[in-house]
Write a protein that holds these residues in place. Structure first.
Motif, short mmCIF file in Angstrom:
data_model
loop_
_atom_site.label_atom_id
_atom_site.label_comp_id
_atom_site.label_asym_id
_atom_site.label_seq_id
_atom_site.Cartn_x
_atom_site.Cartn_y
_atom_site.Cartn_z
N LEU A 120 65.10 11.57 -55.09
CA LEU A 120 66.03 11.59 -53.96
C LEU A 120 67.33 12.23 -54.40
CD1 LEU A 120 65.75 7.90 -52.71
CD2 LEU A 120 64.75 9.91 -51.63
N GLU A 121 67.94 12.94 -53.48
CA GLU A 121 69.30 13.39 -53.70
C GLU A 121 70.16 12.58 -52.74
OE1 GLU A 121 72.06 17.29 -53.03
OE2 GLU A 121 70.01 17.61 -53.75
N ILE A 122 71.09 11.85 -53.30
CA ILE A 122 71.91 10.94 -52.50
C ILE A 122 73.34 11.43 -52.48
CG2 ILE A 122 72.79 8.59 -52.32
CD1 ILE A 122 70.18 7.69 -53.71
N GLN A 123 73.86 11.57 -51.28
CA GLN A 123 75.27 11.91 -51.11
C GLN A 123 75.94 10.71 -50.46
OE1 GLN A 123 75.55 15.57 -48.95
NE2 GLN A 123 74.53 16.75 -50.54
N ALA A 124 76.92 10.16 -51.15
CA ALA A 124 77.61 8.97 -50.65
C ALA A 124 79.02 8.97 -51.20
CB ALA A 124 76.87 7.71 -51.09
N PRO A 125 79.91 8.28 -50.51
CA PRO A 125 81.28 8.18 -51.03
C PRO A 125 81.29 7.43 -52.36
CG PRO A 125 81.11 7.23 -48.81
CD PRO A 125 79.73 7.59 -49.24
N ASP A 126 82.18 7.81 -53.25
CA ASP A 126 82.31 7.11 -54.52
C ASP A 126 82.49 5.62 -54.29
OD1 ASP A 126 82.09 9.51 -55.80
OD2 ASP A 126 84.15 9.56 -56.57
N GLY A 127 81.75 4.83 -55.05
CA GLY A 127 81.86 3.38 -54.96
C GLY A 127 80.88 2.74 -53.99
N ALA A 128 80.21 3.56 -53.16
CA ALA A 128 79.23 3.00 -52.22
C ALA A 128 78.05 2.45 -53.01
CB ALA A 128 78.75 4.07 -51.25
N GLU A 129 77.58 1.26 -52.64
CA GLU A 129 76.43 0.68 -53.31
C GLU A 129 75.16 1.30 -52.76
OE1 GLU A 129 74.85 -3.56 -54.99
OE2 GLU A 129 76.69 -3.47 -53.83
N ILE A 130 74.28 1.72 -53.67
CA ILE A 130 73.06 2.43 -53.31
C ILE A 130 71.86 1.49 -53.46
CG2 ILE A 130 71.59 4.43 -53.81
CD1 ILE A 130 74.45 5.19 -52.94
N PHE A 131 71.04 1.42 -52.41
CA PHE A 131 69.79 0.67 -52.43
C PHE A 131 68.65 1.63 -52.17
CE2 PHE A 131 72.87 -2.59 -51.56
CZ PHE A 131 72.36 -3.75 -52.12
N VAL A 132 67.56 1.50 -52.92
CA VAL A 132 66.35 2.26 -52.69
C VAL A 132 65.21 1.25 -52.61
CG1 VAL A 132 64.79 4.05 -53.56
CG2 VAL A 132 67.27 4.28 -53.91
N ASP A 133 64.49 1.26 -51.53
CA ASP A 133 63.42 0.28 -51.30
C ASP A 133 63.92 -1.16 -51.50
OD1 ASP A 133 61.55 2.21 -50.66
OD2 ASP A 133 60.82 2.39 -52.71
N ASN A 134 65.08 -1.43 -50.95
CA ASN A 134 65.71 -2.75 -51.01
C ASN A 134 66.05 -3.22 -52.43
OD1 ASN A 134 65.74 -3.16 -48.21
ND2 ASN A 134 63.58 -3.75 -48.27
N VAL A 135 66.16 -2.28 -53.37
CA VAL A 135 66.54 -2.59 -54.73
C VAL A 135 67.87 -1.93 -55.01
CG1 VAL A 135 65.93 -2.33 -57.18
CG2 VAL A 135 64.13 -2.75 -55.49
N ALA A 136 68.86 -2.72 -55.42
CA ALA A 136 70.17 -2.16 -55.76
C ALA A 136 70.02 -1.24 -56.96
CB ALA A 136 71.16 -3.28 -56.07
N ARG A 137 70.51 0.00 -56.82
CA ARG A 137 70.39 0.98 -57.89
C ARG A 137 71.73 1.30 -58.55
NH1 ARG A 137 66.00 0.84 -59.91
NH2 ARG A 137 66.15 2.96 -60.62
N GLY A 138 72.81 0.77 -57.98
CA GLY A 138 74.12 1.03 -58.56
C GLY A 138 75.08 1.54 -57.52
N LYS A 139 76.22 2.00 -58.00
CA LYS A 139 77.26 2.53 -57.10
C LYS A 139 77.37 4.03 -57.30
CE LYS A 139 79.77 -1.74 -56.87
NZ LYS A 139 80.69 -2.25 -55.94
N ALA A 140 77.69 4.71 -56.20
CA ALA A 140 77.86 6.15 -56.24
C ALA A 140 79.12 6.49 -57.02
CB ALA A 140 77.93 6.71 -54.82
N PRO A 141 79.09 7.55 -57.77
CA PRO A 141 77.95 8.45 -58.01
C PRO A 141 77.00 7.86 -59.07
CG PRO A 141 79.85 9.26 -59.20
CD PRO A 141 80.30 8.03 -58.43
N LEU A 142 75.70 8.02 -58.82
CA LEU A 142 74.69 7.55 -59.76
C LEU A 142 74.45 8.61 -60.84
CD1 LEU A 142 72.00 6.17 -57.28
CD2 LEU A 142 73.58 4.85 -58.66
N SER A 143 74.13 8.17 -62.02
CA SER A 143 73.76 9.13 -63.07
C SER A 143 72.27 9.40 -62.98
CB SER A 143 74.13 8.58 -64.44
OG SER A 143 73.40 7.41 -64.70
N GLY A 144 71.87 10.60 -63.31
CA GLY A 144 70.45 10.92 -63.39
C GLY A 144 69.75 11.13 -62.11
#
Length: 144
Positions: A120-144
């Motif tokens: 996935l390529e995710i574009q989100a504001p810095d600090g936004a919490e990212i979930f993928v398939d209901n699993v928290a993956r971290g805050k934007a920007p994500l590494s990798g």
């Protein structure tokens, strides 16, 4: 320092160290219990529960070896991205300590899983919490 004061100092120091030792022992016992819960859940084909229990064991007593158990449970639960991630951590953290036959097995599983996992390529504001398939993956920007 008078002998009486010295012994009082030792007793006081020991009293402050005991909670740390007790906490470490408690964590080790809780990690062992979590691992056993994970093993039982896996044997009962409750794979998401097994993965969660193995993760809890890892949080309490980190060991690179637990990533293998987590990965197996995630693969069985058909959460292939999480399985792939755990197998990769297992290889990276275990390094030369992993027996050759196990390393070959894990590399084969990683190869199989990579075909099944998208990116996935995710574009989100810095600090936004990212979930993928209901699993928290971290805050934007994500590494990798």
């Amino acid at each position: 320092m008078p002998l009486k004061t010295f012994f009082l100092y030792l007793i006081t120091a020991a009293a402050f160290m005991t909670p740390a030792l007790s906490t470490a022992q408690d964590d080790k016992a809780a990690a062992k219990n979590a691992f056993n819960e994970g093993r039982t859940a896996f044997e009962n084909k409750q794979y998401p529960e097994a993965a969660n229990a193995f993760r809890k064991a890892y949080e309490l007593m980190p060991s690179w070896k637990l990533h293998y158990n987590i990965a197996q449970a995630e693969a069985a639960a058909r959460r292939y991205g999480l399985a792939l991630e755990s197998f990769e951590k297992y290889l990276a953290l275990g390094g030369d300590d992993i027996p050759d036959d196990r390393k070959e097995e894990v590399i084969a599983e990683i190869t199989r899983l990579r075909v099944m996992v998208g990116t996935l390529e995710i574009q989100a504001p810095d600090g936004a919490e990212i979930f993928v398939d209901n699993v928290a993956r971290g805050k934007a920007p994500l590494s990798g």
